[in-house]
Write a protein that holds these residues in place. Structure first.
Motif, PDB file in Angstrom:
ATOM      1  N   SER A 156       0.848  -1.194   0.000  1.00 25.35           N
ATOM      2  CA  SER A 156       0.000   0.000   0.000  1.00 25.35           C
ATOM      3  C   SER A 156       0.879   1.237   0.000  1.00 25.35           C
ATOM      4  O   SER A 156       1.648   1.459   0.946  1.00 25.35           O
ATOM      5  CB  SER A 156      -0.913   0.020   1.233  1.00 25.35           C
ATOM      6  OG  SER A 156      -1.602   1.255   1.335  1.00 25.35           O
ATOM      7  N   VAL A 183      -2.381   6.202   0.151  1.00 22.71           N
ATOM      8  CA  VAL A 183      -3.659   5.481   0.156  1.00 22.71           C
ATOM      9  C   VAL A 183      -4.302   5.675   1.527  1.00 22.71           C
ATOM     10  O   VAL A 183      -3.692   5.346   2.555  1.00 22.71           O
ATOM     11  CB  VAL A 183      -3.465   3.983  -0.127  1.00 22.71           C
ATOM     12  CG1 VAL A 183      -4.782   3.228   0.032  1.00 22.71           C
ATOM     13  CG2 VAL A 183      -2.899   3.778  -1.529  1.00 22.71           C
ATOM     14  N   ASN A 218      -9.518   4.703  -7.381  1.00 26.44           N
ATOM     15  CA  ASN A 218      -8.291   5.470  -7.622  1.00 26.44           C
ATOM     16  C   ASN A 218      -8.607   6.962  -7.526  1.00 26.44           C
ATOM     17  O   ASN A 218      -9.757   7.363  -7.325  1.00 26.44           O
ATOM     18  CB  ASN A 218      -7.682   5.094  -8.972  1.00 26.44           C
ATOM     19  CG  ASN A 218      -8.633   5.391 -10.132  1.00 26.44           C
ATOM     20  OD1 ASN A 218      -8.986   6.547 -10.382  1.00 26.44           O
ATOM     21  ND2 ASN A 218      -9.051   4.348 -10.858  1.00 26.44           N
ATOM     22  N   HIS A 239      -7.273   6.027  -3.139  1.00 26.78           N
ATOM     23  CA  HIS A 239      -5.883   6.342  -3.489  1.00 26.78           C
ATOM     24  C   HIS A 239      -5.781   7.819  -3.859  1.00 26.78           C
ATOM     25  O   HIS A 239      -6.561   8.324  -4.659  1.00 26.78           O
ATOM     26  CB  HIS A 239      -5.449   5.477  -4.675  1.00 26.78           C
ATOM     27  CG  HIS A 239      -3.967   5.298  -4.778  1.00 26.78           C
ATOM     28  ND1 HIS A 239      -3.393   4.160  -5.331  1.00 26.78           N
ATOM     29  CD2 HIS A 239      -2.929   6.090  -4.413  1.00 26.78           C
ATOM     30  CE1 HIS A 239      -2.072   4.281  -5.294  1.00 26.78           C
ATOM     31  NE2 HIS A 239      -1.765   5.449  -4.751  1.00 26.78           N
TER      32      HIS A 239
END
Length: 710
Positions: A519, A523, A632, A657
């Motif tokens: 990750s 994030v 995203n 993200h």
């Protein structure tokens, strides 16, 4: 070069915090003081008498040769009892004794007056203890911990300072038994019309054989007779507890600043922190400073040897103690020789008959509460006499601790410590350019009670910083050097070099037999996705899709995001990762295209549906994760929503993200202003429920923290 430059050793106070407030009171002749008040005479802060009878007793005391500038702390039988909140962090076995801690907490509840207890930590022992002892004992887990489980002292103090329903905060070790005398002292000092800070040493009693009566209102001896500590244990039988652990500290007006500067991230119970705080409060001259060490306020059982355990807790030579010595040496003035000067705020407190006498201490020695093991107490007129030790000599032992400590763990040892029951770990990779974002990421995982993560530091600065922040960190010796602070974003050569470190580290962990959730630290986690990702099954690789179109396939060419993926430690995945690492090594691009080209084939020749690929050599199935659950940075314009958190909660997001945006400052701005930020760089603290988060929601009105990476 030390981790922190000189200007960080005594950092300026934050906005609206740390400015010296004028002490309330007036300048008057001692004889003209009003009954029941305390006035400050210029810098000497001479205390006045509280009543005609007290004045008479005080005059008699002075005539007998009492200390210059002595007085009686105001108070009386009709005084209102202050609200006192005791804060302490219980220690789990084998380091702590549940029996001694329960006895200690029961002694706090037996104190007269309005006393409540807050146990800091989420351990089952603390929760069970609070359940047994009733509503006056609460548990607050919202403080910072190192990965070893050791709480942070600066977080404990910040939690106490955030208390709005108390007049006086008291902070000390969870095994110190408090005696009723402490409430008498605090009740008297609650009438002092100024900010103050009080310290006292607990007494070390080898055999504390007293018990509380069933009602919890008084102490009894083994034969059931009521105990009188003055009679049964005279002052010369109470040895002073010289360890940092034995110090009791108390202060009023929690909303007022304790000292000028920053309280470092000391590990609680690992030495230096209590003495450092006391020294800095005194040096800052923002509060009256009272040394009550001649009073017997509490008892601490004999220190016992710590035994090693899974988390590697060791005696005083361990790395946790080295962290505290290092911080004491580089922050504030604790490590430095103090110039010979008077401290107008420093006073000694003794008891004469039923009055608490104070006297101005002209010379800074602090010997009354900083003593050596050999500095045993000697009786004399019921006043404690302690061996005199100069402060400068005592503190110089810390001046050589300027080199940052290192963790005594290799990667395989860290993995064994942090992995969950399925041998799964979360890996974060960061360098100095994203140090604050790393901490916000780690704080969020702490808030989710997720402990199976480790950090790979790309440079030594980030490695040292992570140790001081209590993270399970290791350094990659092969990472690129001279990583740019502001120009290491997507598309740059720096970005290409850094990303290739990640796949190589993941492969190493997979080979050691652990599943990895990689990750990126940009994030933000709403919930723990590891159980969901693990349920995808063996020979399955789950990765975030970078596709921004809301309809159509999400596994189109080059749409696999290598900043968030889950890889299982099985033969198919290990072989595929070896192919990715080799492909990335020979590529002039970042590692991200290598993931897609190897797993899905160039131009997507291995695609088998709109959200999957099948790598033909290993039969590894690649699943592009549902974007409502794993969005995203460009999907549905979520980052531009008025309330990102509420919108993502509606979608059921596990994470979001913070990509599809250039430049570090823009990324920081977007995340802070959205409220998805969990770290305060100015205090080195995770933001908690009791923290002020408003500054991070209004970050667009201010400059970003330009100096946090220095």
């Amino acid at each position: 070069m030390p981790l922190l430059p000189w200007h960080h050793r005594r950092a300026p106070p934050r906005r609206g915090v740390g400015r010296r407030r004028p002490l309330r009171g007036g300048v008057a002749d001692l004889a003209s003081c009003l009954a029941g008040c305390l006035l400050l005479v210029a810098a000497a802060a001479v205390l006045c008498l509280s009543s005609p009878s007290s004045r008479a007793r005080s005059r008699g005391h002075h005539e007998d040769g009492g200390s210059r500038g002595s007085g009686i702390v105001p108070g009386g039988s009709g005084a209102t009892t202050p609200r006192v909140t005791i804060f302490s962090a219980p220690r789990p076995p084998p380091e702590g004794s549940p029996a001694r801690q329960e006895l200690a907490v029961r002694s706090w509840l037996a104190l007269p007056g309005n006393v409540s207890v807050v146990l800091l930590g989420a351990g089952p022992e603390a929760v069970a203890l609070a359940a047994r002892l009733g509503h006056r004992v609460t548990v607050d887990a919202a403080i910072d911990f190192a990965f070893t489980g050791t709480p942070f002292f600066h977080s404990m103090v910040a939690r106490a300072q955030a208390a709005t329903d108390t007049d006086i905060c008291v902070l000390f070790d969870a095994e110190i038994v408090l005696l009723p005398e402490i409430i008498n002292v605090l009740a008297r000092f609650s009438k002092v019309d100024a900010d103050w800070f009080l310290v006292s040493l607990s007494r070390n009693v080898t055999d504390f054989h007293y018990q509380l009566a069933d009602s919890g209102s008084h102490w009894v001896q083994a034969d059931g007779k009521e105990a009188s500590f003055k009679k049964e244990i005279p002052a010369d039988k109470w040895a002073s507890e010289s360890y940092d652990r034995g110090l009791i500290v108390a202060w009023n007006n929690p909303s007022s600043t304790l000292h000028a500067g920053v309280l470092p991230s000391f590990l609680y119970g690992r030495g230096a922190h209590n003495r450092w705080l006391a020294h800095e409060v005194l040096s800052s001259e923002m509060r009256l400073f009272f040394d009550a060490s001649s009073l017997v306020l509490g008892s601490l059982s004999s220190m016992h040897e710590l035994t090693s355990s899974k988390i590697g807790r060791l005696p005083s030579g361990s790395w946790e103690y080295s962290v505290n010595r290092h911080l004491a040496a580089i922050y504030g003035s604790y490590c430095c020789q103090v110039p010979a000067r008077h401290f107008p705020m420093l006073h000694k407190v003794v008891k004469q008959s039923e009055d608490y006498m104070i006297s101005k201490v002209d010379k800074l020695s602090l010997s009354d509460f900083f003593i050596t093991k050999e500095g045993n107490a000697h009786g004399g007129n019921n006043l404690l006499k302690i061996q005199n030790i100069s402060l400068s000599g005592y503190l110089q032992s810390y001046s050589s601790e300027t080199s940052a400590p290192e963790l005594p763990y290799y990667l395989d040892m860290l993995l064994e410590l942090v992995a969950d029951k399925n041998r799964s770990v979360v890996l974060g990779v960061a360098g100095a350019s994203y140090r604050d974002m790393l901490m916000s990421w780690a704080c969020r995982l702490h808030h989710l009670r997720l402990t199976n993560f480790i950090v790979c530091a790309l440079d030594h600065e980030t490695y040292e910083f992570s140790i001081l922040q209590g993270l399970p960190v290791f350094i990659d010796p092969l990472s690129p050097k001279n990583v740019s602070i502001d120009d290491c974003h997507f598309g740059t050569k720096c970005f290409q070099q850094v990303t290739k470190v990640k796949s190589r580290i993941v492969l190493e962990i997979l080979r050691l037999g652990y599943n990895v959730l990689l990750s990126d630290v940009d994030v933000y986690w709403f919930d723990n996705p590891v159980p969901f990702l693990y349920s995808l099954g063996p020979a399955t690789f789950g990765a975030q899709s970078d596709e921004y179109n809301e309809t159509g396939p999400i596994n189109l060419p080059r749409r696999l995001n290598s900043g968030f993926y889950f890889a299982r430690s099985d033969k198919a995945t290990v072989t595929a990762m070896e192919m990715i690492v080799e492909h990335a090594t020979n590529s002039g691009l970042s590692e991200q295209p290598s993931f897609y080209d190897v797993l899905c084939g160039e131009n997507g020749t291995n695609r088998i549906s709109n959200d999957k690929c099948l790598e033909p050599n290993t039969n590894l199935t690649v699943v592009f994760l549902n974007r409502d659950l794993f969005p995203n940075g460009a999907y549905k314009g979520l980052w531009e929503k008025h309330d990102v958190r509420a919108t993502c909660k509606e979608l059921g997001c596990f994470i979001i993200h913070n990509n599809w945006i250039n430049k570090r400052k823009n990324k920081l701005h977007r995340q802070m202003s959205s409220g998805l930020w969990d770290y305060d760089p100015s205090s080195r603290l995770c933001l908690q429920e009791w923290s002020d988060r408003s500054i991070f929601r209004m970050i667009g009105q201010f400059h970003l923290f330009e100096d946090t990476n220095s």
